[in-house]
Design an enzyme around this catalytic site. Sequence first.
Site, PDB file in Angstrom:
ATOM      1  CD  GLU A 258     -10.580   6.306   1.328  1.00  0.00           C
ATOM      2  OE1 GLU A 258      -9.420   6.449   0.903  1.00  0.00           O
ATOM      3  OE2 GLU A 258     -11.333   7.259   1.581  1.00  0.00           O
TER       4      GLU A 258
ATOM      5  CD  GLU B 118      -1.696   4.997   5.256  1.00  0.00           C
ATOM      6  OE1 GLU B 118      -1.831   6.050   4.583  1.00  0.00           O
ATOM      7  OE2 GLU B 118      -0.798   4.156   5.034  1.00  0.00           O
ATOM      8  CG  HIS B 119      -5.878   5.032   1.774  1.00  0.00           C
ATOM      9  ND1 HIS B 119      -6.021   6.058   0.864  1.00  0.00           N
ATOM     10  CD2 HIS B 119      -4.590   4.627   1.663  1.00  0.00           C
ATOM     11  CE1 HIS B 119      -4.879   6.255   0.233  1.00  0.00           C
ATOM     12  NE2 HIS B 119      -3.995   5.388   0.699  1.00  0.00           N
TER      13      HIS B 119
ATOM     14  CD  GLU C 169      -1.308   6.052  -1.860  1.00  0.00           C
ATOM     15  OE1 GLU C 169      -0.261   5.440  -1.554  1.00  0.00           O
ATOM     16  OE2 GLU C 169      -2.154   6.404  -1.020  1.00  0.00           O
TER      17      GLU C 169
ATOM     18  CG  HIS D 130      -1.562   1.423   1.406  1.00  0.00           C
ATOM     19  ND1 HIS D 130      -1.902   1.590   0.093  1.00  0.00           N
ATOM     20  CD2 HIS D 130      -1.227   2.656   1.857  1.00  0.00           C
ATOM     21  CE1 HIS D 130      -1.779   2.859  -0.244  1.00  0.00           C
ATOM     22  NE2 HIS D 130      -1.366   3.535   0.811  1.00  0.00           N
TER      23      HIS D 130
END
Length: 557
Positions: free
Chosen positions: A154, A77-78, A161, A74
């Site tokens: 990030e 992906e950022h 999140e 994940h």
Amino acid sequence: MGEVYRSLPEVDLSGDVFTAPVPLGPESLLHGTLDNGIKYYVRQCKKPKARAALALAVKVGSLVEEEHERGVAHILEHLAFNATQNYTNHDIVTFLESIGASFGACQNAYTSADETCYTLMVPTTDLGLLDRSIAVLSEFAARIRCAPQDLAKERGAVLEELRMSRDSAGRLATAHWELLLQGSRYEDRLPIGLESVIRNVPAETIAAFYRKWYLPHRMAVVIVGDFPDTAAVADMIKQHLGPAFGTVAGDAAAPGPEVPLVLPESWQHKEPRFCVFADREAQDSALYMSWKVPSRPTATPAQYLEVMKDTIFMSCLNTRLYRLSRARNPPFFTAGISDESACGAVDMYVLGAACEERKTLRALDAMLTELARVRLHGFSEREVTNAVKGMQADIESTYLEADQGYCTDIRDEYVRHFLGQEFVSGQQYEARLNKTLLPIIKREDVNAVAARLTHEHSAVFKTVEHKKWHKESAMRQTVLRVAAAEAAGQIGPWQEPDMPESLMKQVPQVPDEWYTACGQTPPDPNAAATTAAAEAAAAVVDALSPSPTGSGALRMQ
């Protein structure tokens, strides 16, 4: 259902066609595999005008992470939108927004346990912008920069999140995931990962994960949109994605490590699982029952036939549940069954209901009783026929609206084809295949589905309320009590209300010569009305009617 459905030509399923993969379509689709292993799908779509939907799908998610990597897929992906070899400081986001692709709506990505997918929605008025957008996908595929300074930017976003995922809905989702997949590798591989990893994982670990798993044979590029030449778009893919791995990743053609297998033995169980989930932020009282099965691809007509049986079963059961919800003092407000994918290895039937506070056990009893009733007595011919008619109407709509799909929906279909073997043949072929398979399905096939939905078939029962009004043991007692009543044959058949087959007692009287003029056989005037006969009469009346002048002459439309 009208003439369009009856006129659809059926698909020839003789020989090995029934068990062979459905051809990828429609004919206008351009698809293939690059020399490095990346698959591509290119198709024209006029809706919306002057737009194209793009996707880079990667068969890598949180499932492959090691314990010290939990959350890395994940985070990666950022990082993709932060910096790559040719973009820095969120320049990709800035470029895409400058051409009208707003962040979130038109440039986004998601990471699941099994895959990572990057999606864009860009204009096609200037094919040069489309070309640059495809180049962005190549940056995601092979050129994400995993430097410490990029990761520092990030971490905060990912931690936010994680914080947001701890609300009531997030806590419920996490508890449900762990309950469903207990005992398998999936249980400890939620994509959000661990806070300790998010805060402390070094950039080198993420870079190593990227090199190890982001390999071309695990990728597909899908582009669907309003552009004049699919071959030109395919050439753009080859130009940008073809050499990407050869110059960046070394021997990218190597197969790389295998994704861990999750065997059914790790998540299947005969003993049912129970959970009373109490959360003071929960606003409603709800009940969820899940029955897990191995993931079921729909690549062949034979596999798709099984899905059609499930669809008819769920339609019949949902109709009964709806009628129960409309009775006086109903056991639930709403209820319904659907099929869902839990993860790449596991599909499930989910039966859910919203009910009155403190009445979840009553809803559980009522819904399990209806399932037992189907196993003991089955659905009636009328119930199955009505469900089939609904499917026939859907088939006709699918055929008539073949050119009405939006590029994002069509793009997502090809993504699912790549990730999960869902057949995509084009709406017209799909409608013909549905019509061909539907008559094969018998009432016994539909009734047999209920046999999979017992408490001994990897069943999970969960109630959700803002207080814990009962214990798991009370749920178990309810389940076993209904099972005992079923075994003793104490559950009677469904009491179906007396309803006419047709609103008309007799087919409208249409002159026989009108039928003859339309090439149809006049019906028996003494026969009972049927839907098909009534539709035929209506079609004849519509096609042949007295002229507006009143002369009695017949006219052809």
